[in-house]
Enzyme design. Structure first.
Site, short mmCIF file in Angstrom:
data_model
loop_
_atom_site.label_atom_id
_atom_site.label_comp_id
_atom_site.label_asym_id
_atom_site.label_seq_id
_atom_site.Cartn_x
_atom_site.Cartn_y
_atom_site.Cartn_z
N ASN A 1 0.97 -1.31 0.03
CA ASN A 1 0.20 -0.30 -0.03
C ASN A 1 1.22 1.31 -0.26
O ASN A 1 1.52 1.82 1.14
CB ASN A 1 -0.69 -0.30 1.11
N LYS B 1 0.16 4.32 -0.17
CA LYS B 1 -0.85 5.49 0.72
C LYS B 1 -0.20 6.21 -0.44
O LYS B 1 -0.30 6.47 -1.65
CB LYS B 1 -0.01 5.41 2.08
N HIS C 1 -9.20 0.81 5.65
CA HIS C 1 -7.76 1.15 5.60
C HIS C 1 -8.01 2.15 7.10
O HIS C 1 -9.14 3.22 6.73
CB HIS C 1 -6.96 2.03 4.98
N GLU D 1 -6.73 4.69 8.03
CA GLU D 1 -6.48 5.94 7.87
C GLU D 1 -7.45 6.34 6.81
O GLU D 1 -8.36 7.84 7.14
CB GLU D 1 -5.11 6.33 6.95
N GLU E 1 -4.97 -4.91 10.60
CA GLU E 1 -4.24 -3.82 10.46
C GLU E 1 -4.18 -3.55 12.41
O GLU E 1 -5.36 -2.67 12.52
CB GLU E 1 -4.23 -2.89 9.69
N GLY F 1 2.88 2.21 10.92
CA GLY F 1 3.99 2.71 10.43
C GLY F 1 4.34 3.92 11.95
O GLY F 1 5.05 4.53 12.20
N SER G 1 3.21 -2.16 10.14
CA SER G 1 4.98 -2.98 10.29
C SER G 1 5.87 -3.90 9.67
O SER G 1 7.08 -4.07 10.27
CB SER G 1 5.48 -2.19 11.91
C1 PEP Z 1 -0.57 0.09 5.99
O1 PEP Z 1 -0.52 1.63 5.75
O2 PEP Z 1 -1.18 -0.77 5.52
C2 PEP Z 1 0.12 -0.61 6.98
C3 PEP Z 1 0.39 -1.76 7.32
O3 PEP Z 1 1.43 0.73 6.76
P1 PEP Z 1 3.12 -0.15 7.98
O4 PEP Z 1 2.85 -1.06 6.68
O5 PEP Z 1 3.93 0.61 7.57
O6 PEP Z 1 2.78 -0.14 8.84
#
Ligand code: PEP
Length: 256
Positions: free
Chosen positions: A10, A12, A93, A95, A168, A174, A213
């Site tokens: 992803n 973003k 997501h 976000e 998640e 992040g 992460s």
């Molecule tokens: C994500 O944006 O879905 C995500 C898991 O980000 P990161 O791997 O940077 O934590």
């Protein structure tokens, strides 16, 4: 036959056309791991261009509107994504839920629109740190699964493998803070139970990905954990070096 692990990047709100070279490198590497299904979700502006550059990987959107068209300035429909070559879309997501006030009802409508347009869909769920620390993580995530996934009659019409769930934990996205493998296994089992309650034995066909992460170092243990069908990767999907290491962690059948 068990489904291939699904490793999805992803991007973003990152990436201009200069970054298509990373996608090309990821595509070339992914071709050497036929036992792993690999995909990237770049910003909308790169979806079409990326589909023209890659062969071995899927390309998808990071969100879609629930309607097919109309007066929704700035939005993109699932039909439009399909029209420019996308094969899937991420919905819900954290976000989007946080920045755009998306409710699980909205996420469900988007997921149903995606399937209607012929796209695969990855529905994201996850608890906040407060929710985990107060012992509510399974209840919160279970409620999100129940409310955000497509209705059973729509699920039944979708081709097998079209629907995935990404667990998640919001506090792991992040942050560099990754969930304990035991907690990931427990949550994936809880999500599986909800899917089977909603969809019967077809619920077993949904891949459940972990996200938060994931990197080359922790990827091997997370991807080997029981019930983990792949990973949704943010930061570490932005360069071929770091993303290919995660693909390699998921696949044992590298073709030279
Ligand atoms: C994500 O944006 O879905 C995500 C898991 O980000 P990161 O791997 O940077 O934590």
């Amino acid at each position: 036959m068990p489904a291939r692990p699904y490793i999805v990047g992803n991007w973003k709100m990152n990436g201009t056309r200069a970054m298509l070279s990373e996608a090309r490198s990821i595509d070339r590497a992914a071709a050497r791991y036929p036992g792993v299904q690999v995909a990237l979700a770049p910003p909308f502006t790169l979806v079409h261009a990326m589909t023209e550059e890659v062969q071995a990987i899927g390309v998808g959107g990071q969100d879609c509107h629930a309607e097919t068209k109309g007066a929704h300035t700035g939005d993109i429909s699932a039909v439009m994504l399909a029209d420019c070559g996308a094969s899937f879309v991420i919905t819900g997501h954290s976000e989007r839920r946080r920045d755009h006030g998306e409710s699980s009802d909205m996420v469900k409508a988007k997921a149903e629109a995606a399937l209607a347009a012929g796209l695969g869909v990855i529905v994201c769920v996850g608890e906040t740190l407060d929710e985990r620390e107060s012992g509510k993580a399974e209840a919160i995530v279970g409620g999100q699964v129940d409310a955000s996934l497509p209705a059973p009659e729509i699920f039944a019409d979708a081709a097998q493998g079209k629907i995935s769930v990404a667990y998640e934990p919001v506090w792991a996205i992040g942050t560099g803070r990754v969930a304990e493998v035991a907690d990931v296994i427990a949550m994936h089992q809880a999500i599986r139970s909800r899917l089977e309650a909603a969809y019967g034995e077809q619920g077993a066909t949904v891949r459940i990905l972990y996200g938060g992460s994931v990197n080359a170092e922790n990827g091997t243990a997370l991807l080997a954990a029981e019930g983990v069908g792949g990973a949704l990767v943010g930061g570490a999907s932005l360069t071929a070096d770091s993303f290919v290491a995660i693909i390699a962690a998921a696949g044992t059948d590298q073709v030279i």
